[in-house]
Design a protein around this motif. Structure first.
Motif, PDB file in Angstrom:
ATOM      1  N   SER A 239       0.841  -1.194   0.000  1.00 21.89           N
ATOM      2  CA  SER A 239       0.000   0.000   0.000  1.00 21.89           C
ATOM      3  C   SER A 239       0.881   1.250   0.000  1.00 21.89           C
ATOM      4  N   MET A 240       0.238   2.433  -0.024  1.00 19.04           N
ATOM      5  CA  MET A 240       0.989   3.677  -0.148  1.00 19.04           C
ATOM      6  C   MET A 240       0.709   4.617   1.014  1.00 19.04           C
ATOM      7  N   LEU A 241       1.794   5.168   1.576  1.00 14.37           N
ATOM      8  CA  LEU A 241       1.709   6.190   2.616  1.00 14.37           C
ATOM      9  C   LEU A 241       2.141   7.514   2.001  1.00 14.37           C
ATOM     10  N   GLN A 242       1.348   8.583   2.227  1.00 16.43           N
ATOM     11  CA  GLN A 242       1.623   9.872   1.599  1.00 16.43           C
ATOM     12  C   GLN A 242       1.934  10.933   2.644  1.00 16.43           C
ATOM     13  N   PHE A 243       2.827  11.843   2.268  1.00 16.30           N
ATOM     14  CA  PHE A 243       3.256  12.896   3.201  1.00 16.30           C
ATOM     15  C   PHE A 243       3.624  14.156   2.418  1.00 16.30           C
ATOM     16  N   GLU A 244       3.207  15.301   2.905  1.00 14.59           N
ATOM     17  CA  GLU A 244       3.575  16.576   2.280  1.00 14.59           C
ATOM     18  C   GLU A 244       4.779  17.148   2.996  1.00 14.59           C
ATOM     19  N   GLY A 245       5.896  17.258   2.285  1.00 13.73           N
ATOM     20  CA  GLY A 245       7.127  17.767   2.881  1.00 13.73           C
ATOM     21  C   GLY A 245       8.335  17.063   2.290  1.00 13.73           C
ATOM     22  N   SER A 246       9.514  17.403   2.796  1.00 16.45           N
ATOM     23  CA  SER A 246      10.765  16.833   2.286  1.00 16.45           C
ATOM     24  C   SER A 246      10.976  15.412   2.798  1.00 16.45           C
ATOM     25  N   TYR A 247      12.000  14.740   2.255  1.00 20.55           N
ATOM     26  CA  TYR A 247      12.309  13.379   2.695  1.00 20.55           C
ATOM     27  C   TYR A 247      12.708  13.348   4.168  1.00 20.55           C
ATOM     28  N   SER A 248      13.571  14.279   4.587  1.00 20.15           N
ATOM     29  CA  SER A 248      14.028  14.306   5.986  1.00 20.15           C
ATOM     30  C   SER A 248      12.863  14.497   6.952  1.00 20.15           C
ATOM     31  N   LYS A 249      11.937  15.377   6.576  1.00 20.63           N
ATOM     32  CA  LYS A 249      10.753  15.593   7.431  1.00 20.63           C
ATOM     33  C   LYS A 249       9.881  14.343   7.448  1.00 20.63           C
ATOM     34  N   TYR A 250       9.836  13.626   6.312  1.00 15.23           N
ATOM     35  CA  TYR A 250       9.047  12.392   6.265  1.00 15.23           C
ATOM     36  C   TYR A 250       9.625  11.331   7.198  1.00 15.23           C
ATOM     37  N   VAL A 251      10.951  11.222   7.229  1.00 12.93           N
ATOM     38  CA  VAL A 251      11.605  10.255   8.121  1.00 12.93           C
ATOM     39  C   VAL A 251      11.205  10.526   9.571  1.00 12.93           C
ATOM     40  N   SER A 252      11.225  11.801   9.964  1.00 10.82           N
ATOM     41  CA  SER A 252      10.832  12.176  11.337  1.00 10.82           C
ATOM     42  C   SER A 252       9.368  11.874  11.570  1.00 10.82           C
ATOM     43  N   PHE A 253       8.532  12.192  10.561  1.00  7.65           N
ATOM     44  CA  PHE A 253       7.095  11.936  10.675  1.00  7.65           C
ATOM     45  C   PHE A 253       6.821  10.441  10.831  1.00  7.65           C
ATOM     46  N   LYS A 254       7.507   9.619  10.027  1.00  5.51           N
ATOM     47  CA  LYS A 254       7.255   8.186  10.071  1.00  5.51           C
ATOM     48  C   LYS A 254       7.682   7.581  11.409  1.00  5.51           C
ATOM     49  N   LYS A 255       8.806   8.073  11.940  1.00  5.90           N
ATOM     50  CA  LYS A 255       9.249   7.605  13.257  1.00  5.90           C
ATOM     51  C   LYS A 255       8.223   7.985  14.318  1.00  5.90           C
ATOM     52  N   SER A 256       7.704   9.214  14.240  1.00  6.11           N
ATOM     53  CA  SER A 256       6.689   9.684  15.188  1.00  6.11           C
ATOM     54  C   SER A 256       5.406   8.862  15.037  1.00  6.11           C
ATOM     55  N   ASP A 308      -3.101  -3.850  14.880  1.00  9.63           N
ATOM     56  CA  ASP A 308      -1.952  -4.662  14.503  1.00  9.63           C
ATOM     57  C   ASP A 308      -0.667  -4.034  15.032  1.00  9.63           C
ATOM     58  N   LYS A 309       0.289  -4.873  15.361  1.00 13.00           N
ATOM     59  CA  LYS A 309       1.581  -4.361  15.811  1.00 13.00           C
ATOM     60  C   LYS A 309       2.279  -3.673  14.649  1.00 13.00           C
ATOM     61  N   PRO A 310       2.678  -2.394  14.821  1.00 16.35           N
ATOM     62  CA  PRO A 310       3.324  -1.676  13.713  1.00 16.35           C
ATOM     63  C   PRO A 310       4.696  -2.266  13.390  1.00 16.35           C
ATOM     64  N   ILE A 311       5.065  -2.139  12.136  1.00 11.16           N
ATOM     65  CA  ILE A 311       6.359  -2.669  11.682  1.00 11.16           C
ATOM     66  C   ILE A 311       7.237  -1.491  11.269  1.00 11.16           C
ATOM     67  N   LEU A 312       8.416  -1.405  11.817  1.00 14.66           N
ATOM     68  CA  LEU A 312       9.374  -0.367  11.438  1.00 14.66           C
ATOM     69  C   LEU A 312      10.554  -1.041  10.749  1.00 14.66           C
ATOM     70  N   ASN A 313      10.722  -0.714   9.428  1.00 13.30           N
ATOM     71  CA  ASN A 313      11.828  -1.307   8.653  1.00 13.30           C
ATOM     72  C   ASN A 313      11.832  -2.831   8.785  1.00 13.30           C
ATOM     73  N   ASN A 314      10.734  -3.414   8.386  1.00 14.92           N
ATOM     74  CA  ASN A 314      10.601  -4.868   8.452  1.00 14.92           C
ATOM     75  C   ASN A 314      11.769  -5.560   7.749  1.00 14.92           C
ATOM     76  N   LYS A 315      12.261  -6.626   8.345  1.00  8.25           N
ATOM     77  CA  LYS A 315      13.392  -7.394   7.821  1.00  8.25           C
ATOM     78  C   LYS A 315      14.654  -6.560   7.683  1.00  8.25           C
ATOM     79  N   LYS A 316      14.813  -5.585   8.552  1.00  5.74           N
ATOM     80  CA  LYS A 316      16.021  -4.762   8.505  1.00  5.74           C
ATOM     81  C   LYS A 316      17.139  -5.484   9.239  1.00  5.74           C
ATOM     82  N   THR A 317      18.207  -5.755   8.512  1.00  8.48           N
ATOM     83  CA  THR A 317      19.321  -6.471   9.112  1.00  8.48           C
ATOM     84  C   THR A 317      20.251  -5.520   9.838  1.00  8.48           C
ATOM     85  N   LYS A 318      21.168  -6.062  10.586  1.00  9.95           N
ATOM     86  CA  LYS A 318      22.175  -5.244  11.261  1.00  9.95           C
ATOM     87  C   LYS A 318      23.544  -5.808  10.928  1.00  9.95           C
TER      88      LYS A 318
END
Length: 636
Positions: A239-256, A308-318
């Protein structure tokens, strides 16, 4: 006004659902960044929007009279044409128009009866065509081609090169040039910064910032996105998540957003546990009244809308990179290094030092010799003169942007085991799983891997080498955004020394502690990240010419003042020359317009002598104007 909209678009490949209920609206003039992990369907969506691929459900609306230009990520074309001829194809309509104008001029010149209806009709046709040719920049399209090609890193000498002799990167840049020259109303760009050096990326940024049309960009270049887009669309979990603003602001928004969703999920889980415990206790006591209360609470739980439990960077390796052994303080010393290929001098007199724990970035235009320098340091190429001193206990590890260190015939398991014989098969599979290679993926042949998969495998091999001096050549190429973040985090925690080539300015900004800018005859050092490098470059350009150090002698001061006066006089002369050129061009353009009107004047074309005289003057001024255009282009 709406440029494009999608409503509930879905797409499957067999049983695999790629896109589900994708809906969005883009207005005219919007600049949108389309992001998401590799394989989430970004390029598929572009192919759907350009009618190159059907979709299963939904509908698409594109405003009438708007045309779409699409830059594919992968390009395969060969041609016997030279670069400039290929770009001229974009303006074939103007070339045909000019030929028609010349043809009409010849027909007009041969007419003797200047009062006949046929002649008057011909003159009207000629006048209309001439106006259209002027309005379409008929006299300036060749200069426009030169400007775009130079901006994208081509030199004048390159314009005559046959396309079949170009590298993949050069073909990609030529394709961008042709698309930008077409000026479509809607631009769909799939990874446009691939194969561009920093200078060309900066030029493209400036072009796209001022582009009057609508832009939709797929890119993993976060710095580039921040400079251009005002909206972010992310495809995640089909699916698609939409945000008005720059990429850096989107990263902060998504974390929030993730934090809010996690809080809501945790609160509901606590409430569910609490209610289930109460139900258990009520049932345990066995009274009729408590049994009813237990049943009532069970119904409430059944009706509850589960979060549902939210997923942040699913399958993100370290990734964890570790130095095998601590090196000495001096890791590398390069003194007066020079390299030539036959008659071509690549670079000369390079001098720089790298010390333990530094994260050094090597930047410069494509073709200047950055990868060649790395190969010299790795003893894969000879050099002509100078010296290279590798420090005590320094062990190099190399990440190659072409992944030439991978054996294409090997499976993933074989590749890791052959480089690390002490690892068991279960240990190898576990390591591969941590880099997102699971199940039967570990038995894939390397030849069948995508660019991103090959990059991840190369990073795993580098991790297992436990080198203490990493040479990284474009390490973020082919990596999606989450994978780039993983790599950056690993490099920030790395206890060894890093020397990297990269055009990824976001990566350079986050990771590097020193910038080395290479040119053909020197390396300049900047002790900071990419933003610091830009700041210092801007400072140098804006230094006040009157500021002279106090320690210099009076003689040197006089010489310095004299030099600056001469430089200022030369600059003033150049400015005046440019001004004179522009005035002459303006006068000639006005004269050309006057002559065009005269040629359409019945009194003139009725007189064959005057008509011929005006026509000859028109051709003379047009030739002179072309010459002035060329001089003006050299000066700007």
């Amino acid at each position: 006004m709406i440029a494009m909209s999608c409503n509930n678009i879905s797409k499957s490949f067999g049983v695999d659902l790629i896109l589900s209920d994708i809906s969005f609206t883009i207005s005219i003039g919007d600049k949108v960044g389309l992001i998401g992990k590799n394989g989430t369907g970004k390029s598929t969506l572009f192919k759907i929007l350009t009618n190159q691929m059907p979709y299963d459900e939904g509908n698409i609306y594109i405003s009438k009279n708007l045309n779409i230009g699409y830059l594919k990520q992968e390009l395969h074309f060969d041609s016997d044409k030279i670069i400039f001829e290929e770009c001229l194809e974009v303006f074939s309509y103007l070339i045909e128009m000019e030929e028609e104008i010349r043809s009409l001029e010849k027909r007009i010149a041969n007419y003797k009866d200047h009062e006949s209806p046929e002649f008057l009709k011909l003159m009207g046709q000629y006048s209309r065509l001439l106006d259209e040719f002027n309005n379409q920049n008929g006299y300036g399209y060749k200069s426009e081609i030169r400007g775009v090609l130079k901006g994208l890193g081509f030199f004048e000498d390159d314009f005559e090169k046959p396309i079949y002799t170009l590298s993949g990167g050069q073909k990609s840049r030529l394709n961008i040039a042709k698309l930008l020259l077409k000026k479509p109303n809607i631009l769909l760009l799939d990874e446009p910064t691939n194969h561009l050096d920093i200078e060309a990326i900066n030029w493209l940024e400036g072009f796209l910032k001022n582009y009057p049309g609508t832009i939709l960009i797929i890119s993993h270049d976060r710095y580039f996105l921040d400079q251009i887009v005002d909206k972010i669309f992310e495809i995640e979990n089909k699916s698609m998540l939409q945000f008005e603003g720059s990429y850096s602001k989107y990263v902060s928004f998504k974390k929030s957003l993730y934090d809010q969703q996690m809080k809501k999920y945790a609160e509901q889980q606590r409430e569910i546990v609490k209610q289930e415990e109460l139900i258990r206790r009520f049932k345990q006591h066995g009274t009729e009244k408590l049994a009813k209360r237990a049943k009532s609470r069970e119904k409430l739980l059944e009706r509850m809308e589960v979060v549902d439990k939210p997923i942040l960077n699913n399958k993100k390796t370290k990734i964890k990179l570790e130095a095998r052994i601590k090196s000495g303080r001096e890791v590398l010393k390069v003194h007066n290094l020079s390299k030539s290929f036959e008659d071509h001098n690549l670079f000369s007199n390079l001098n720089f030092d790298i010390y333990r724990s530094e994260r050094v970035a090597l930047i410069g235009p494509n073709g200047i010799g950055k990868t060649t320098l790395f190969k010299i340091l790795l003893d894969k190429l000879d050099y002509n003169s100078g010296s290279i001193t590798v420090g005590h206990n320094v062990f190099m590890g190399y990440y190659d942007q072409e992944q030439e260190n991978l054996n294409s015939d090997n499976t993933l398991v074989d590749e890791i085991c052959s480089a690390n014989p002490k690892l068991s098969i279960p240990e190898t599979r576990s390591l591969l799983a941590s880099f997102l290679f699971v199940g039967d993926d570990v038995f894939k042949e390397i030849d069948n891997l995508s660019g991103g998969e090959r990059s991840r495998l190369s990073l795993l091999k580098l991790m297992l080498s436990k080198s203490n001096f990493l040479l990284l050549d474009e390490p973020t190429n082919h990596l999606d955004l989450p994978s780039k973040e993983v790599l950056e985090d690993a490099l920030l925690e790395y206890d060894g020394t890093i020397f990297t080539i990269s055009h990824d300015r976001y990566f350079l900004n986050k990771v590097s502690t020193k910038i080395l800018e290479i040119s053909s005859d020197e390396i300049k050092e900047y002790l900071g990240n990419y933003d610091y490098y830009i700041e210092k470059k801007n400072e140098v350009q804006s230094i006040n010419n009157d500021e002279i150090p106090q320690t210099i002698t009076k003689t040197k001061l006089k010489e310095e003042r004299k030099r600056k006066k001469l430089e200022e006089a030369e600059r003033k002369k150049e400015r005046q020359l440019l001004k004179d050129l522009e005035e002459n061009i303006s006068k000639l353009e006005s004269k050309l317009s006057e002559l065009e009107l005269l040629m359409c004047d019945e009194k003139i074309y009725a007189d064959s002598e005057k008509s011929k005289e005006v026509s000859e003057e028109y051709e003379s001024i047009k030739a002179e104007l072309e010459k002035f255009y060329g001089l003006w282009e050299e000066k700007i």
